[in-house]
Design an enzyme around this catalytic site. Structure first.
Site, PDB file in Angstrom:
ATOM      1  N   ALA A   1      13.560   9.489 -11.610  1.00 46.52           N
ATOM      2  CA  ALA A   1      14.754   9.704 -12.301  1.00 46.52           C
ATOM      3  C   ALA A   1      15.448   8.565 -12.937  1.00 46.52           C
ATOM      4  O   ALA A   1      15.481   7.507 -12.432  1.00 46.52           O
ATOM      5  CB  ALA A   1      15.981  10.217 -11.244  1.00 46.52           C
TER       6      ALA A   1
ATOM      7  N   GLY B   1      15.837   1.896  -8.806  1.00 50.98           N
ATOM      8  CA  GLY B   1      14.307   1.638  -8.776  1.00 50.98           C
ATOM      9  C   GLY B   1      13.895   1.641 -10.238  1.00 50.98           C
ATOM     10  O   GLY B   1      13.061   1.071 -10.820  1.00 50.98           O
ATOM     11  N   CYS B   2      14.262   2.830 -10.656  1.00 49.44           N
ATOM     12  CA  CYS B   2      13.756   3.491 -12.113  1.00 49.44           C
ATOM     13  C   CYS B   2      14.037   2.556 -12.945  1.00 49.44           C
ATOM     14  O   CYS B   2      13.236   2.208 -14.137  1.00 49.44           O
ATOM     15  CB  CYS B   2      14.217   4.981 -12.359  1.00 49.44           C
ATOM     16  SG  CYS B   2      13.109   5.890 -10.900  1.00 49.44           S
ATOM     17  N   THR B   3      15.341   2.049 -13.036  1.00 48.84           N
ATOM     18  CA  THR B   3      15.913   1.463 -14.037  1.00 48.84           C
ATOM     19  C   THR B   3      15.286  -0.042 -14.097  1.00 48.84           C
ATOM     20  O   THR B   3      14.794  -0.672 -15.080  1.00 48.84           O
ATOM     21  CB  THR B   3      17.397   1.161 -13.761  1.00 48.84           C
ATOM     22  OG1 THR B   3      17.965   2.242 -13.890  1.00 48.84           O
ATOM     23  CG2 THR B   3      18.044   0.259 -14.844  1.00 48.84           C
TER      24      THR B   3
ATOM     25  N   ALA C   1      11.675   0.165 -15.433  1.00 49.66           N
ATOM     26  CA  ALA C   1      11.867   0.436 -17.045  1.00 49.66           C
ATOM     27  C   ALA C   1      12.197  -0.685 -17.737  1.00 49.66           C
ATOM     28  O   ALA C   1      11.499  -1.025 -18.794  1.00 49.66           O
ATOM     29  CB  ALA C   1      12.847   1.593 -17.272  1.00 49.66           C
TER      30      ALA C   1
END
Length: 157
Positions: free
Chosen positions: A43, A48-50, A53
């Site tokens: 998401a 974590g995804c930030t 990325a």
């Protein structure tokens, strides 16, 4: 719950055409003749995804110099991806797979362990696809922190 079939090096990468953060269609075929890192994440705008990325963003120059493109795919809608991209200054394509068809085809959606429970969801995964559309690296259940550095080491980038 659905068990997924995992891809392995040597497999043909499953084709996809998905909308990017601006609603423009992007296909794996667009990268034919070039190497591409395809990573799947749960998401946009989550911690974590930030982190993951931004690690790809911060290393994009080195990947590009090594002849590698980067594409991120999540179940988020294009509008959310645009907000995420703009907030984090991401310059590589983020693609939307809300029906999870591509995630499933790549083995990046299905049963996973989360906080000691078996749940259905996105399996954080990274692949490297060669110029001919074959998978040369397939990594499942990767950690958001440190993953890009490990990938760089594995690829000698």
């Amino acid at each position: 719950m659905t068990k997924t079939t995992r891809l392995t090096p040597g497999d043909k990468a499953p084709a996809f055409t998905l909308p990017d953060a601006d609603g423009n269609n992007v296909s794996l075929a667009d990268y034919r003749g070039r190497r591409v890192i395809v990573y799947f994440y749960p998401a946009a705008s989550t911690p974590g995804c930030t982190k993951q990325a931004c690690d790809f963003r911060d290393n994009l120059g080195d990947f590009t110099t090594a002849g590698l493109n980067v594409v991120g795919i999540s179940p988020d809608k294009p509008e959310k991806l645009a907000t995420f991209r703009d907030a984090q200054g991401l310059t590589f394509p983020l693609l939307s797979d809300p029906d999870r068809e591509v995630l499933t085809a790549w083995g990046a959606y299905g049963e996973k362990q989360m906080y000691g429970k078996t749940v259905q969801g996105v399996i954080r995964s990274t692949f490297v696809v060669d110029e001919d559309g074959k998978i040369v690296v397939a990594q499942y259940n990767v950690k958001a922190t440190g993953h890009v550095a490990k990938l760089r080491r594995d690829l000698s980038v």
